[in-house]
Design a protein around this motif. Structure first.
Motif, PDB file in Angstrom:
ATOM      1  N   ILE A  25       0.894  -1.265   0.162  1.00 32.48           N
ATOM      2  CA  ILE A  25       0.108   0.181   0.069  1.00 32.48           C
ATOM      3  C   ILE A  25       0.883   1.292  -0.141  1.00 32.48           C
ATOM      4  N   ALA A  26       1.883   1.258   0.913  1.00 27.97           N
ATOM      5  CA  ALA A  26       2.681   2.388   0.968  1.00 27.97           C
ATOM      6  C   ALA A  26       3.651   2.796  -0.343  1.00 27.97           C
ATOM      7  N   ASP A  27       3.986   1.592  -1.134  1.00 24.16           N
ATOM      8  CA  ASP A  27       4.464   1.946  -2.293  1.00 24.16           C
ATOM      9  C   ASP A  27       3.689   2.356  -3.443  1.00 24.16           C
ATOM     10  N   VAL A  28       2.390   1.865  -3.573  1.00 29.36           N
ATOM     11  CA  VAL A  28       1.598   2.271  -4.586  1.00 29.36           C
ATOM     12  C   VAL A  28       0.338   3.228  -4.483  1.00 29.36           C
ATOM     13  N   LEU A  29      -0.028   3.514  -3.463  1.00 30.02           N
ATOM     14  CA  LEU A  29      -0.998   4.349  -3.124  1.00 30.02           C
ATOM     15  C   LEU A  29      -1.138   5.730  -3.677  1.00 30.02           C
ATOM     16  N   TRP A  30       0.158   6.275  -3.635  1.00 26.99           N
ATOM     17  CA  TRP A  30      -0.036   7.567  -4.135  1.00 26.99           C
ATOM     18  C   TRP A  30      -0.144   7.565  -5.684  1.00 26.99           C
ATOM     19  N   ASP A  31       0.427   6.797  -6.451  1.00 28.47           N
ATOM     20  CA  ASP A  31       0.420   6.553  -7.691  1.00 28.47           C
ATOM     21  C   ASP A  31      -1.000   6.194  -8.338  1.00 28.47           C
ATOM     22  N   THR A  32      -1.554   5.271  -7.413  1.00 28.70           N
ATOM     23  CA  THR A  32      -3.067   4.708  -7.709  1.00 28.70           C
ATOM     24  C   THR A  32      -3.883   6.061  -7.499  1.00 28.70           C
ATOM     25  N   GLN A  33      -3.612   7.026  -6.353  1.00 27.66           N
ATOM     26  CA  GLN A  33      -4.593   8.179  -6.284  1.00 27.66           C
ATOM     27  C   GLN A  33      -4.307   9.024  -7.577  1.00 27.66           C
ATOM     28  N   VAL A  34      -3.236   9.289  -7.892  1.00 26.14           N
ATOM     29  CA  VAL A  34      -3.038  10.164  -9.106  1.00 26.14           C
ATOM     30  C   VAL A  34      -3.873   9.468 -10.152  1.00 26.14           C
ATOM     31  N   GLN A  72      -6.332   7.449 -10.208  1.00 28.52           N
ATOM     32  CA  GLN A  72      -7.764   7.466  -9.848  1.00 28.52           C
ATOM     33  C   GLN A  72      -8.168   9.302 -10.195  1.00 28.52           C
ATOM     34  N   TRP A  73      -7.595   9.950  -9.765  1.00 24.08           N
ATOM     35  CA  TRP A  73      -8.243  11.433  -9.967  1.00 24.08           C
ATOM     36  C   TRP A  73      -8.312  11.661 -11.518  1.00 24.08           C
ATOM     37  N   ALA A  74      -7.309  11.101 -12.248  1.00 24.12           N
ATOM     38  CA  ALA A  74      -7.389  11.352 -13.757  1.00 24.12           C
ATOM     39  C   ALA A  74      -8.629  10.711 -14.308  1.00 24.12           C
ATOM     40  N   PHE A  75      -8.974   9.504 -13.784  1.00 23.71           N
ATOM     41  CA  PHE A  75     -10.061   8.466 -14.285  1.00 23.71           C
ATOM     42  C   PHE A  75     -11.363   8.966 -13.668  1.00 23.71           C
ATOM     43  N   ILE A  86     -12.508  11.777 -11.443  1.00 26.66           N
ATOM     44  CA  ILE A  86     -13.039  13.014 -11.287  1.00 26.66           C
ATOM     45  C   ILE A  86     -13.850  13.378 -12.415  1.00 26.66           C
ATOM     46  N   PRO A  87     -13.654  13.102 -13.575  1.00 24.79           N
ATOM     47  CA  PRO A  87     -14.693  13.530 -14.687  1.00 24.79           C
ATOM     48  C   PRO A  87     -16.009  12.715 -14.656  1.00 24.79           C
ATOM     49  N   VAL A  88     -15.754  11.228 -14.443  1.00 23.09           N
ATOM     50  CA  VAL A  88     -16.789  10.255 -14.359  1.00 23.09           C
ATOM     51  C   VAL A  88     -17.711  10.759 -13.274  1.00 23.09           C
ATOM     52  N   GLN A  89     -17.196  11.227 -12.071  1.00 24.38           N
ATOM     53  CA  GLN A  89     -18.118  11.521 -11.011  1.00 24.38           C
ATOM     54  C   GLN A  89     -18.526  12.791 -11.164  1.00 24.38           C
ATOM     55  N   LEU A  90     -17.787  13.782 -11.752  1.00 26.22           N
ATOM     56  CA  LEU A  90     -18.597  15.071 -11.876  1.00 26.22           C
ATOM     57  C   LEU A  90     -19.842  14.812 -13.054  1.00 26.22           C
ATOM     58  N   LEU A  91     -19.767  14.127 -13.832  1.00 20.06           N
ATOM     59  CA  LEU A  91     -20.827  13.929 -14.852  1.00 20.06           C
ATOM     60  C   LEU A  91     -21.775  12.967 -13.950  1.00 20.06           C
ATOM     61  N   ASN A  92     -21.640  12.144 -13.329  1.00 13.29           N
ATOM     62  CA  ASN A  92     -22.532  11.191 -12.698  1.00 13.29           C
ATOM     63  C   ASN A  92     -23.231  12.000 -11.686  1.00 13.29           C
ATOM     64  N   PHE A  93     -22.690  12.605 -10.767  1.00 14.41           N
ATOM     65  CA  PHE A  93     -23.261  13.397  -9.851  1.00 14.41           C
ATOM     66  C   PHE A  93     -24.111  14.707 -10.298  1.00 14.41           C
ATOM     67  N   VAL A 126     -21.346   4.087 -10.845  1.00 17.01           N
ATOM     68  CA  VAL A 126     -19.847   3.615 -10.325  1.00 17.01           C
ATOM     69  C   VAL A 126     -19.576   2.087 -10.349  1.00 17.01           C
ATOM     70  N   LEU A 127     -20.476   1.323  -9.978  1.00 14.45           N
ATOM     71  CA  LEU A 127     -20.267  -0.218  -9.918  1.00 14.45           C
ATOM     72  C   LEU A 127     -19.942  -0.541 -11.325  1.00 14.45           C
ATOM     73  N   LEU A 128     -20.641  -0.272 -12.283  1.00  9.46           N
ATOM     74  CA  LEU A 128     -20.312  -0.595 -13.573  1.00  9.46           C
ATOM     75  C   LEU A 128     -19.050  -0.065 -14.237  1.00  9.46           C
ATOM     76  N   THR A 129     -18.840   1.407 -13.829  1.00  7.10           N
ATOM     77  CA  THR A 129     -17.523   1.781 -14.206  1.00  7.10           C
ATOM     78  C   THR A 129     -16.150   1.285 -13.568  1.00  7.10           C
ATOM     79  N   SER A 130     -16.436   0.718 -12.410  1.00  6.77           N
ATOM     80  CA  SER A 130     -15.452   0.097 -11.644  1.00  6.77           C
ATOM     81  C   SER A 130     -14.846  -1.065 -12.188  1.00  6.77           C
ATOM     82  N   ILE A 131     -15.562  -1.756 -13.045  1.00  2.00           N
ATOM     83  CA  ILE A 131     -15.211  -2.997 -13.764  1.00  2.00           C
ATOM     84  C   ILE A 131     -13.942  -2.487 -14.527  1.00  2.00           C
ATOM     85  N   ALA A 132     -14.295  -1.446 -15.426  1.00  2.98           N
ATOM     86  CA  ALA A 132     -12.942  -0.810 -16.038  1.00  2.98           C
ATOM     87  C   ALA A 132     -11.881  -0.454 -15.342  1.00  2.98           C
ATOM     88  N   TRP A 133     -12.356   0.295 -14.226  1.00  5.18           N
ATOM     89  CA  TRP A 133     -11.125   0.925 -13.158  1.00  5.18           C
ATOM     90  C   TRP A 133     -10.285  -0.478 -12.648  1.00  5.18           C
TER      91      TRP A 133
END
Length: 156
Positions: free
Chosen positions: A90-99, A101-104, A106-113, A125-132
């Motif tokens: 988790i310590a090794d990969v969390l920051w890269d995963t976060q970055v 995640q934000w790219a993937f 944020i646009p999805v959720q702004l449109l979704n919400f 979200v659950l359907l999009t999570s398959i791709a994520w």
């Protein structure tokens, strides 16, 4: 010429992703979405402030950090890692995963919400999570697969 790796479907890896999605992610996402909606109503947000508030809360304040840590920890546990190894992963990969995640997300959720009725937002979200999750699985393969790739590179 480099030797092409033969594709072999990994049923165990798929099973880990399905278990994570159905047993951990979906139920916790349901709780998260209920809490997020409660905060939005309680805060009196309206109009364009709703998707912005929800996205900020979800992506920067709490949910993405929790869900990404859970993903990497759960995958590590299902791969047989001990607590120290899971923490290190988790310590090794969390920051890269976060970055990523934000790219993937944020646009999805702004449109979704903004455009999807509240009762269907979790479904999006659950359907999009398959791709994520497929992306996460490709970016962070099981440790034994990483070792195989490193050995192949060093043999070339």
């Amino acid at each position: 010429p480099p030797k092409k790796k033969e594709f072999k479907y990994d049923l165990i890896r798929t099973a880990r992703a399905v278990i994570f999605g159905f047993v951990i992610h979906a139920p916790l996402s349901h709780l998260h979405f209920n809490f997020l909606e409660w905060m939005t109503v309680r805060g009196g947000f309206q109009g364009l402030r709703i998707p912005v508030f929800k996205t900020i809360m979800e992506q920067f304040v709490y949910w993405s950090w929790i869900s990404n840590s859970l993903y990497h920890g759960a995958m590590g546990a299902m791969q047989g890692m001990n607590l120290t190894q899971m923490y290190d992963r988790i310590a090794d990969v969390l920051w890269d995963t976060q970055v990523a995640q934000w790219a993937f997300w944020i646009p999805v959720q702004l449109l979704n919400f903004q455009f999807v009725p509240v009762r269907h937002q979790l479904n999006v979200v659950l359907l999009t999570s398959i791709a994520w999750t497929a992306l996460l699985s490709a970016w962070y393969p099981p440790e034994e697969e990483k070792k195989d790739e490193e050995e192949n590179k060093s043999n070339e």
